[in-house]
Each structure stands twice: as C-alpha cells, then as structure tokens.
Design a protein around this motif. Structure first.
Motif, mmCIF file in Angstrom:
data_model
loop_
_atom_site.group_PDB
_atom_site.id
_atom_site.type_symbol
_atom_site.label_atom_id
_atom_site.label_comp_id
_atom_site.label_asym_id
_atom_site.label_seq_id
_atom_site.Cartn_x
_atom_site.Cartn_y
_atom_site.Cartn_z
ATOM 1 N N TYR A 86 0.831 -1.212 0.000
ATOM 2 C CA TYR A 86 0.000 0.000 0.000
ATOM 3 C C TYR A 86 0.862 1.256 0.000
ATOM 4 O O TYR A 86 0.542 2.242 -0.667
ATOM 5 N N LEU A 87 1.954 1.226 0.752
ATOM 6 C CA LEU A 87 2.865 2.372 0.791
ATOM 7 C C LEU A 87 3.502 2.596 -0.579
ATOM 8 O O LEU A 87 3.600 3.735 -1.049
ATOM 9 N N VAL A 91 3.145 5.940 -2.957
ATOM 10 C CA VAL A 91 4.285 6.682 -3.499
ATOM 11 C C VAL A 91 4.299 6.631 -5.022
ATOM 12 O O VAL A 91 4.483 7.654 -5.693
ATOM 13 N N LYS A 92 4.078 5.459 -5.569
ATOM 14 C CA LYS A 92 4.150 5.237 -7.011
ATOM 15 C C LYS A 92 2.939 5.800 -7.756
ATOM 16 O O LYS A 92 3.047 6.200 -8.908
ATOM 17 N N GLY A 93 1.808 5.806 -7.108
ATOM 18 C CA GLY A 93 0.588 6.284 -7.745
ATOM 19 C C GLY A 93 -0.201 5.206 -8.460
ATOM 20 O O GLY A 93 -1.261 5.473 -9.006
#
Length: 129
Positions: A86-87, A91-93
């Motif tokens: 999920y993190l 961050v990646k989108g």
C-alpha cells in the motif's frame, strides 16, 4: 482506570524489546537461538500456569503481542507486507504489479518457512541438550 495507561506503557515496552531483539538477530548482535517455537511455548505455558493465573495471563498477553508484532513485519505474505504494498502504491501512484506481488508472496513464504524451521530446530536442540 489507572491500569489503562500502565497497560499501554507495558505493551509499548514489550513491543520495543521484541523489535530490538529482532533487530539484534538480523544484525548479528543477538543469537538466533532466542527464537522459540511451539514446543517452548507449550513448556513456558505450562510453567506459567503452574505459577498462577496472573502469570499465565501475562504469558498469554506476551504471546499475543509477539504474534501481532510478527504479523506486522514487512514480509510480503504477512499483513505488514501488505502495508508495504500500500505504501508503494501511495508513493508510485499505481498498484504494484501482480507479478511483483506474486514474487513477493513466494519470497515471504520462504522467509516464513525458514523462520518456523529455525524455531523448530531451536526447540529440538533445547530438548536434546
């Protein structure tokens, strides 16, 4: 009422001790012999039950807290690994690819089996010695 903050303080203390021990094992500062499996858990449960209800409840709380801490480790097959996914998505989108998730699940499974094998091995060595 006074027991509630004391319980949170003790939970925090025990959690930090567990994480410190795990960090020490990973960095080589602590021995992997500190990892115990189901046999040791059973032996300690028996000993704590013989010491009285308060000791046994304390032991059960430590086992429960240990399982919670282990489950939140960033190993892909565990809940902590899902939080890492999920993190990364945040961050990646975009979500982590299915292929990467499957590879992570295999790595996580191998790590988990290795950890359980080490715990069982340590239990057998304790019994044999």
């Amino acid at each position: 009422i006074a027991a509630i903050p004391a319980a949170f303080k003790e939970t925090w203390h025990q959690t930090t001790q567990m994480l410190t021990l795990l960090g020490g094992i990973l960095t080589g500062q602590s021995s992997p012999k500190n990892i115990s499996g189901i046999i040791t858990i059973g032996q300690v449960a028996n000993s704590s039950a013989q010491m009285g209800l308060a000791w046994f409840i304390n032991f059960l709380a430590l086992v429960s807290l240990s399982l919670a801490v282990m489950n939140l480790l960033p190993i892909p097959i565990l809940d902590g690994g899902q939080l890492v996914y999920y993190l990364i998505e945040l961050v990646k989108g975009s979500p982590v690819s299915e292929r990467a998730q499957i590879a992570g699940q295999y790595v996580g499974l191998v790590l988990l089996v290795a950890l359980m094998g080490l715990a069982f091995y340590n239990d057998i060595l304790r019994i044999a010695s």
